[in-house]
Design an enzyme around this catalytic site. Sequence first.
Site, short mmCIF file in Angstrom:
data_model
loop_
_atom_site.label_atom_id
_atom_site.label_comp_id
_atom_site.label_asym_id
_atom_site.label_seq_id
_atom_site.Cartn_x
_atom_site.Cartn_y
_atom_site.Cartn_z
N PHE A 69 86.08 -2.14 -21.82
CA PHE A 69 84.71 -2.73 -22.30
C PHE A 69 84.01 -1.64 -22.22
O PHE A 69 83.60 -1.38 -20.62
CB PHE A 69 84.84 -3.51 -23.13
CG PHE A 69 85.23 -5.19 -23.68
CD1 PHE A 69 85.22 -4.84 -24.99
CD2 PHE A 69 87.27 -5.04 -23.38
CE1 PHE A 69 86.29 -5.57 -26.05
CE2 PHE A 69 88.24 -5.24 -24.41
CZ PHE A 69 86.94 -6.14 -25.35
N VAL A 71 80.12 -1.05 -23.21
CA VAL A 71 79.14 -1.16 -24.86
C VAL A 71 77.78 -0.80 -23.67
O VAL A 71 77.81 -1.30 -23.21
CB VAL A 71 79.64 -3.01 -25.09
CG1 VAL A 71 78.55 -3.17 -25.95
CG2 VAL A 71 80.98 -3.14 -25.63
N ASP A 160 87.47 -4.23 -15.88
CA ASP A 160 86.15 -4.20 -15.64
C ASP A 160 85.97 -2.54 -16.02
O ASP A 160 86.24 -1.70 -14.79
CB ASP A 160 84.37 -4.81 -15.05
CG ASP A 160 85.05 -5.83 -15.56
OD1 ASP A 160 85.48 -6.63 -16.54
OD2 ASP A 160 83.86 -7.35 -14.75
N VAL A 161 83.83 -2.13 -16.41
CA VAL A 161 83.97 -1.10 -16.72
C VAL A 161 83.65 -0.17 -15.31
O VAL A 161 83.68 0.93 -14.71
CB VAL A 161 83.54 -0.22 -17.72
CG1 VAL A 161 82.04 -0.61 -18.06
CG2 VAL A 161 83.89 1.47 -18.01
N HIS A 182 89.00 -12.81 -6.23
CA HIS A 182 87.58 -12.22 -5.95
C HIS A 182 87.21 -12.16 -4.79
O HIS A 182 87.13 -12.68 -3.44
CB HIS A 182 86.50 -14.15 -6.38
CG HIS A 182 85.60 -12.79 -6.86
ND1 HIS A 182 84.55 -12.27 -6.05
CD2 HIS A 182 84.93 -12.71 -8.61
CE1 HIS A 182 83.67 -12.22 -6.73
NE2 HIS A 182 83.82 -12.27 -8.15
N GLU A 250 85.13 -15.71 -17.33
CA GLU A 250 86.12 -15.69 -15.85
C GLU A 250 86.46 -17.22 -15.95
O GLU A 250 87.43 -17.77 -15.12
CB GLU A 250 85.56 -15.39 -14.64
CG GLU A 250 85.80 -15.18 -13.86
CD GLU A 250 84.76 -14.11 -12.97
OE1 GLU A 250 85.16 -12.96 -12.48
OE2 GLU A 250 84.22 -14.82 -11.91
N ARG A 298 71.87 -5.20 -18.81
CA ARG A 298 71.95 -5.81 -18.87
C ARG A 298 70.62 -6.37 -20.26
O ARG A 298 69.70 -7.00 -19.45
CB ARG A 298 72.66 -7.50 -17.91
CG ARG A 298 73.70 -7.51 -17.83
CD ARG A 298 74.25 -8.12 -16.82
NE ARG A 298 75.15 -8.00 -16.76
CZ ARG A 298 75.89 -9.36 -15.93
NH1 ARG A 298 75.83 -10.15 -15.40
NH2 ARG A 298 77.64 -8.82 -15.31
#
Length: 301
Positions: A69, A71, A160-161, A182, A250, A298
Amino acid sequence: MSFLAEPKVIDSEKRDQLDADITLHLRSRTDVQTHTSWGAPIMWDGMFQADLYDLKHETDKSSVALTVFAVGRYLDAYLGAFLNSAEQHFMVGLPVKYYIFTDLPEKVPSLQLGPQRSLEVIRVQGHSRWQDISMTRMKTIADTIESDIRHHSTHVFCMDVDQVFAWRFGSEALSDSVALLHAYYYNSPKEMFTYDRNPKSCAFMLTGDFYYHAAVFGGSCTSVKAIAEACYRGILQDKDSGVEALWHDESHLNKYFWLHRPSKVLSPEYCWDPVLGQRQEIHVTRIRWAPKQYQALRPNV
């Protein structure tokens, strides 16, 4: 499934009929945990023979969809580097189709694709909150697997990009369901895992096996569709209850893998943050986190 400490001697004519995981050298990495309590391998450099995995999956005609994604501002900041590095390191030798979900299709950069590689751009709705982008991706993934991906690919990876491929991310990572340790928690005691502790949330967990990173997960089309659908159901139920899981999709992913344990776990070398510095057990960095630009990218944090 059986995982052996040392590889069997396998007749070359029969090797392509067997699961390449049986060739894993689990004892070759005594410095790290190489398998889970339920028998799934934890993939570290030095444990596997890449050519055997490639032979197995080429013979099986495996093919991989990679969903990402991009965006809003994330497209300009990260997508070009993500795709160009994927062309160099992701599932080289296998058919790969990229699925780019974006609200700005016209801004997707042109890419010189290698043989057996293709790309599809799918328009999605933008959101004012990055949290909503994160959570709604699960429904989009499930819908696209059902309508398109399952007809063309045997496996799916969802990523994730804001990261860059830096080393082989190959067929050794394929399995029915694949989770990623993680980088910030793989060496931490369970009490430090950031599970959702709110009993009102469907993602609520008191304990678990590991803490998994939603930046990379995958598996067969059937399994990834089940993962995405379950996570989205949990997100919708939380909305009805007026709550939001601590780490959004997540948190729900961790709950899913606690209830439905993955058949393969990727070590943090498959997605490493350079900010953590050098660690003796991290021999290679297959994906590295790109520098985060949260304040700029963000809309609200």
